[in-house]
Design a protein around this motif. Sequence first.
Motif, PDB file in Angstrom:
ATOM      1  N   PHE A  33       0.846  -1.189   0.000  1.00  0.00           N
ATOM      2  CA  PHE A  33       0.000   0.000   0.000  1.00  0.00           C
ATOM      3  C   PHE A  33       0.885   1.243   0.000  1.00  0.00           C
ATOM      4  O   PHE A  33       2.049   1.201   0.378  1.00  0.00           O
ATOM      5  CB  PHE A  33      -0.951  -0.013   1.198  1.00  0.00           C
ATOM      6  N   ARG A  34       0.315   2.337  -0.443  1.00  0.00           N
ATOM      7  CA  ARG A  34       1.038   3.604  -0.477  1.00  0.00           C
ATOM      8  C   ARG A  34       0.777   4.372   0.816  1.00  0.00           C
ATOM      9  O   ARG A  34      -0.210   4.131   1.494  1.00  0.00           O
ATOM     10  CB  ARG A  34       0.581   4.458  -1.662  1.00  0.00           C
ATOM     11  N   THR A  35       1.651   5.302   1.123  1.00  0.00           N
ATOM     12  CA  THR A  35       1.464   6.173   2.280  1.00  0.00           C
ATOM     13  C   THR A  35       1.523   7.617   1.797  1.00  0.00           C
ATOM     14  O   THR A  35       2.436   7.993   1.073  1.00  0.00           O
ATOM     15  CB  THR A  35       2.560   5.930   3.340  1.00  0.00           C
ATOM     16  N   LEU A  36       0.519   8.396   2.181  1.00  0.00           N
ATOM     17  CA  LEU A  36       0.479   9.824   1.847  1.00  0.00           C
ATOM     18  C   LEU A  36       0.695  10.614   3.123  1.00  0.00           C
ATOM     19  O   LEU A  36       0.182  10.240   4.186  1.00  0.00           O
ATOM     20  CB  LEU A  36      -0.881  10.202   1.246  1.00  0.00           C
TER      21      LEU A  36
ATOM     22  N   GLN B   8       0.002  15.863   1.090  1.00  0.00           N
ATOM     23  CA  GLN B   8      -0.391  15.143  -0.129  1.00  0.00           C
ATOM     24  C   GLN B   8      -1.872  14.779  -0.085  1.00  0.00           C
ATOM     25  O   GLN B   8      -2.587  14.933  -1.082  1.00  0.00           O
ATOM     26  CB  GLN B   8       0.441  13.867  -0.281  1.00  0.00           C
TER      27      GLN B   8
ATOM     28  N   ASP C 265      -9.448   6.477  -5.569  1.00  0.00           N
ATOM     29  CA  ASP C 265      -8.443   5.919  -4.668  1.00  0.00           C
ATOM     30  C   ASP C 265      -8.964   5.923  -3.234  1.00  0.00           C
ATOM     31  O   ASP C 265      -9.617   6.882  -2.805  1.00  0.00           O
ATOM     32  CB  ASP C 265      -7.149   6.732  -4.727  1.00  0.00           C
TER      33      ASP C 265
ATOM     34  N   GLU D  88      -2.749   1.084   8.767  1.00  0.00           N
ATOM     35  CA  GLU D  88      -1.798   0.187   8.099  1.00  0.00           C
ATOM     36  C   GLU D  88      -2.276  -1.261   8.185  1.00  0.00           C
ATOM     37  O   GLU D  88      -2.147  -2.007   7.210  1.00  0.00           O
ATOM     38  CB  GLU D  88      -0.406   0.321   8.718  1.00  0.00           C
TER      39      GLU D  88
ATOM     40  N   THR E 251      -5.082  -4.859   0.677  1.00  0.00           N
ATOM     41  CA  THR E 251      -4.160  -5.232  -0.402  1.00  0.00           C
ATOM     42  C   THR E 251      -4.074  -6.746  -0.544  1.00  0.00           C
ATOM     43  O   THR E 251      -3.891  -7.243  -1.652  1.00  0.00           O
ATOM     44  CB  THR E 251      -2.757  -4.622  -0.191  1.00  0.00           C
TER      45      THR E 251
ATOM     46  N   PRO F  52      -6.428  -1.891  -4.041  1.00  0.00           N
ATOM     47  CA  PRO F  52      -5.372  -0.892  -3.865  1.00  0.00           C
ATOM     48  C   PRO F  52      -5.808   0.189  -2.877  1.00  0.00           C
ATOM     49  O   PRO F  52      -6.973   0.596  -2.854  1.00  0.00           O
ATOM     50  CB  PRO F  52      -5.181  -0.314  -5.268  1.00  0.00           C
ATOM     51  N   THR F  53      -4.871   0.620  -2.065  1.00  0.00           N
ATOM     52  CA  THR F  53      -5.206   1.599  -1.041  1.00  0.00           C
ATOM     53  C   THR F  53      -3.985   2.394  -0.626  1.00  0.00           C
ATOM     54  O   THR F  53      -2.851   2.049  -0.971  1.00  0.00           O
ATOM     55  CB  THR F  53      -5.831   0.888   0.178  1.00  0.00           C
ATOM     56  N   ALA F  54      -4.225   3.452   0.111  1.00  0.00           N
ATOM     57  CA  ALA F  54      -3.167   4.271   0.697  1.00  0.00           C
ATOM     58  C   ALA F  54      -3.546   4.543   2.152  1.00  0.00           C
ATOM     59  O   ALA F  54      -4.708   4.423   2.534  1.00  0.00           O
ATOM     60  CB  ALA F  54      -3.022   5.588  -0.060  1.00  0.00           C
TER      61      ALA F  54
END
Length: 193
Positions: free
Chosen positions: A6-9, A13, A63, A75, A82, A87-89
């Motif tokens: 996963f992405r982290t913002l 952002q 998103d 998290e 995931t 897909p996630t952030a």
Amino acid sequence: MTTPAFRTLDAAQAHTRIDQLIVIDVRTPGEYASGHLPGAHNIPLDHIRRALPALKDSATRADLLLVCASGTRSENAAKTLTAHGIPTATLAGGTNAWAQHGLDLHHPQACDVPKTVWAMERQVRLTAGTIVLLGLGLGLLHPAFHLISTAIAAGLLYSALTNTCGMAAILAKLPHNRPRPAHLDATLNALRS
């Protein structure tokens, strides 16, 4: 097949993209009521698996950004999503970081949620402290009661090393930390539409 990461913002952002994101707050309803990101939907962490179909549908439209107080629970939720191909952030630092950047938190209607529910971290500190003091006090009657305090200390150490919290998982099941079924169903329906 490996699970995608996963992405982290960070807060800046996320703020610039907030209108393009579907924000899912995985804290308890009481914590959500204390202030959440604009437009956030409340799906407590222990209900994430039930919400997978609605979240999968939502992820096809925009998103997903998962949020909690500090980033730990979001998290954990992101790992679950995931693992199911969603897909996630996550928001680094959670709502705490959002507020520290001077960004506004929104509050639901006063009649929808209890006003007196504390953040989960505060509930854990109160509970752990109370049990430790109880163990020490009872230890004056019999030394074996000191084991209560020892068990809490060991649990806190394990919690720090594993970045998990069994006490928070237990406290999240208390009635004041649970969403009303109708509220959760309404949230899931809103995500599907």
